[in-house]
Scaffold this active site. Structure first.
Site, PDB file in Angstrom:
ATOM      1  N   HIS A  45       0.836  -1.198   0.000  1.00 34.31           N
ATOM      2  CA  HIS A  45       0.000   0.000   0.000  1.00 34.31           C
ATOM      3  C   HIS A  45       0.871   1.249   0.000  1.00 34.31           C
ATOM      4  CE1 HIS A  45       0.491   0.695   4.402  1.00 34.31           C
ATOM      5  NE2 HIS A  45       0.402  -0.618   4.513  1.00 34.31           N
ATOM      6  N   ASP A  66      -0.077   4.372   1.171  1.00 29.29           N
ATOM      7  CA  ASP A  66      -0.326   5.342   2.238  1.00 29.29           C
ATOM      8  C   ASP A  66       0.407   4.975   3.517  1.00 29.29           C
ATOM      9  OD1 ASP A  66      -2.164   3.111   2.350  1.00 29.29           O
ATOM     10  OD2 ASP A  66      -3.241   4.171   3.940  1.00 29.29           O
ATOM     11  N   ASP A  97       6.446   0.293   6.844  1.00 32.63           N
ATOM     12  CA  ASP A  97       5.011  -0.020   6.686  1.00 32.63           C
ATOM     13  C   ASP A  97       4.388   0.973   5.716  1.00 32.63           C
ATOM     14  OD1 ASP A  97       2.458  -1.008   6.913  1.00 32.63           O
ATOM     15  OD2 ASP A  97       2.098  -0.170   8.894  1.00 32.63           O
ATOM     16  N   GLU A 151      -4.914   1.769   2.885  1.00 36.45           N
ATOM     17  CA  GLU A 151      -4.913   0.583   3.747  1.00 36.45           C
ATOM     18  C   GLU A 151      -4.978   0.948   5.216  1.00 36.45           C
ATOM     19  OE1 GLU A 151      -3.311  -2.733   6.210  1.00 36.45           O
ATOM     20  OE2 GLU A 151      -2.525  -0.689   5.967  1.00 36.45           O
ATOM     21  N   GLU A 152      -4.327   2.044   5.587  1.00 36.12           N
ATOM     22  CA  GLU A 152      -4.283   2.435   6.995  1.00 36.12           C
ATOM     23  C   GLU A 152      -5.630   2.924   7.516  1.00 36.12           C
ATOM     24  OE1 GLU A 152      -1.972   1.516   8.661  1.00 36.12           O
ATOM     25  OE2 GLU A 152      -0.097   1.533   7.538  1.00 36.12           O
ATOM     26  N   ASP A 194       1.268 -10.387   0.303  1.00 34.39           N
ATOM     27  CA  ASP A 194       1.065  -9.022   0.784  1.00 34.39           C
ATOM     28  C   ASP A 194       1.970  -8.787   1.985  1.00 34.39           C
ATOM     29  OD1 ASP A 194       0.019  -6.465   0.988  1.00 34.39           O
ATOM     30  OD2 ASP A 194      -1.833  -7.078   1.964  1.00 34.39           O
ATOM     31  N   HIS A 196       4.283   2.564  12.734  1.00 31.85           N
ATOM     32  CA  HIS A 196       3.157   3.341  13.286  1.00 31.85           C
ATOM     33  C   HIS A 196       3.549   4.252  14.453  1.00 31.85           C
ATOM     34  CE1 HIS A 196      -0.538   0.963  11.615  1.00 31.85           C
ATOM     35  NE2 HIS A 196       0.482   0.942  10.754  1.00 31.85           N
TER      36      HIS A 196
END
Length: 583
Positions: A183, A185, A218, A252-253, A281, A555
């Protein structure tokens, strides 16, 4: 031969020997039979009773392993080259990726990607309406400039403006394609946390070991790694045997409603269900040491997701004349009742983590001997499995929630003025549902708990997903409402670990990262974009090919990725494309 003589004594006339009547003889025989038989029957009944009891007890304790005839932790060999020509190509590709020039270029590519703040927010509007999506224009321009062969030789289809779908057509159309996912984002960086970063979060500073920045691990590393693998193979004029797809969502987030969901629908509409051979993934637990052995831990399943809103409605009024319990007080008691009854850890063969433990017991030399023995017993014994679950749950909270439904009260709201009694308050409880459970199980437990613990104390009605109970008369002091906060998600299907796709996937891991690596199926407590792709293939493997020491702090503050580990990941992606030629 002599015979023993018989004594025929003649009785005097008129005299006779008192013979036993036939009725007397029968009575006598039955007495003897009953004398010896009844105790035997009693013994037999007791033995049968004990045997049946043991069998029932054993059947209740017996565990059913869902893969009969399969090893508890199957390992498949590292893949070997199909031919001398293919071996030569693979050697050239690995040599290119291992070169200093590639390292330096890869460092620049990663830094450039991290420096673009592709943040997604929970309150994002639709694409085309919310200007915060515009940053993805810059990111797309960067990718097109950085990977010219990918964008000139592969078919690029934009999905809902910012979704990226790439197709590398293979020679054999009868083979289902592989799909690589990532992803674009990243999680937003809060202003109040920026000063806590060692280096600015979008500087992509390289300290000689790590690239520091939001999205470094991530998962812009995965996205850039896949494209680097494609670009390198295209430079060698390679054409895959089967078609290769790449699908990169952009939200995705925030659960992927405008990105991956649209890509998955497009693939189903254009290719049909069950049209993909293998999906890889982000996710899993990477590669790490476990009790003296190196394990690769791809996620073969994901827990479910369910947010429940609990609303308490009561009469308002002035706070100078309050009831014994305000709406906030009643809501707090509901939350306390929920937290007083957590779910229990459960370990069954339905959970991929069960197989993780079997692999650890089989291959980890430093595992505690009691734990190893009990894990192996759990293949056939529910009692042993429960012992393992309870033991691990007490030692490690992360591993506990690989076996247990979690419940966390994350949102609460109520009251608008200090001198006014609150008329409506609510809280939202987040659940991550164990693979053995379902959304309806959560609903049932919450309803039963409120009815048994709260309605007995407070004269209120309960509206649980439209089903009303409790005091519905005018004398009720209020109402409690249980409802979905957003769309729930059942636990994912568990991907198989005995298919050709799995053998190729795990054989590639061992081929690139070491034949001594043990590949153990595992579980994810969170959810990825793969939740939209369940209809496309059963072979979904969530695996960021990154060693544990090469990534940190996704994160949160000081997120970073090791360049050495990133280069190894690129080799994995390239080799998986090459190995996809196997039918």
């Amino acid at each position: 031969m002599a015979f023993k003589s018989q004594n025929y004594t003649l009785l005097p006339q008129g005299e006779s020997e008192p013979l036993t009547s036939s009725r007397q003889r029968t009575k006598w025989n039955w007495k003897r039979i009953l004398h010896f038989t009844i105790p035997g029957i009693l013994v037999l009944v007791l033995v049968l009773f004990l045997s049946i009891s043991h069998a029932i007890k054993g059947s209740k304790d017996s565990q059913v392993f869902p893969h009969p005839g399969t090893a508890a932790c199957p390992q498949f060999p590292a893949i070997e080259s199909l031919s001398d020509d293919r071996k030569k190509l693979e050697t050239e590709v690995r040599g290119e990726i291992d070169s200093d020039d590639f390292f330096n270029e890869s460092l620049k590519r990663m830094q450039g990607a991290v420096q673009i703040p592709t943040e997604s927010f929970d309150d994002m509007g639709k694409v085309g309406e919310d200007p915060r999506w515009d940053v993805f224009i810059e990111f797309h321009e960067y990718l097109k400039k950085t990977f010219p062969l990918v964008y000139s030789k592969l078919e690029f289809t934009p999905i809902n403006t910012y979704g990226i779908l790439l197709e590398w057509k293979g020679r054999d159309e009868s083979l289902k394609p592989y799909l690589f996912m990532a992803h674009q984002d990243v999680v937003p960086v809060l202003k109040v946390t920026e000063s806590r970063w060692k280096y600015p979060p979008y500087s992509a500073h390289y300290d000689g070991r790590y690239i520091w920045g939001r999205g470094a691990t991530d998962c812009k590393n995965n996205l850039i790694g896949v494209l680097e693998a494609f670009e390198t193979l295209l430079e060698k004029d390679f054409t895959p045997g089967r078609s290769i797809l790449a699908g990169f969502g952009f939200d995705e987030e925030i659960s992927g409603p405008q990105g991956a969901q649209f890509i998955a629908k497009h693939l189903e509409n254009t290719r049909g269900k069950d049209s993909i051979e293998l999906i890889v993934d982000e996710g899993g637990l990477g590669i790490q040491m476990v009790d003296g052995a190196t394990f690769a831990l791809p996620g073969l399943g994901e827990k479910g997701y369910f947010d429940v809103r609990i609303t308490v409605e009561t009469s308002g009024g002035h706070s100078s004349v309050p009831p014994d319990h305000t709406g906030i007080g009643i809501l707090s008691q509901v939350i306390s009742a929920v937290e007083a009854e957590p779910y229990e850890p459960e370990l069954t063969p339905a959970n991929p983590y069960f197989t993780t433990l079997q692999c650890s017991a089989e291959y980890a030399p430093d595992m505690d001997s009691w734990l190893r023995k009990t894990i192996k017993k759990s293949l056939k014994s529910k009692k042993a499995a429960k012992s393992v679950a309870d033991y691990i749950a007490k030692k490690n909270v992360f591993q506990r929630y690989l076996m247990q439904t979690s419940q966390a009260t994350d949102l609460i709201s109520g009251g608008v003025k200090i001198n006014a009694l609150p008329e409506k308050v609510y809280a939202v409880i987040n659940h991550r549902i164990a693979v053995e459970s379902h959304v309806d199980d959560i609903r049932s437990k919450l309803r039963t708990l409120v009815e048994s613990k709260i309605l007995k104390r407070f004269s209120m009605s309960l509206d649980a997903w439209g089903d009303v109970s409790g005091n519905t008369s005018s004398s009720a002091v209020g109402q409690i409402i249980l409802e979905d906060f957003d769309m729930p998600l059942e636990p994912s299907p568990v991907s198989p670990f005995d298919t050709d796709a799995y053998k190729t996937f795990t054989g590639t891991i061992r081929q690139v990262m070491g034949e001594d690596i043990i590949v153990a199926p595992s579980l994810m407590t969170g959810n990825t974009d793969t939740k939209f792709y369940w209809g496309l293939t059963p072979n979904i493997y969530r695996f960021s090919p990154m060693r544990e020491e090469g990534r940190a702090n996704a994160h949160t503050v000081d997120e970073r990725v090791g360049m050495k580990e990133h280069i190894e990941a690129v080799k994995f992606y390239a080799q998986l494309v090459l190995n996809g030629d196997r039918s």
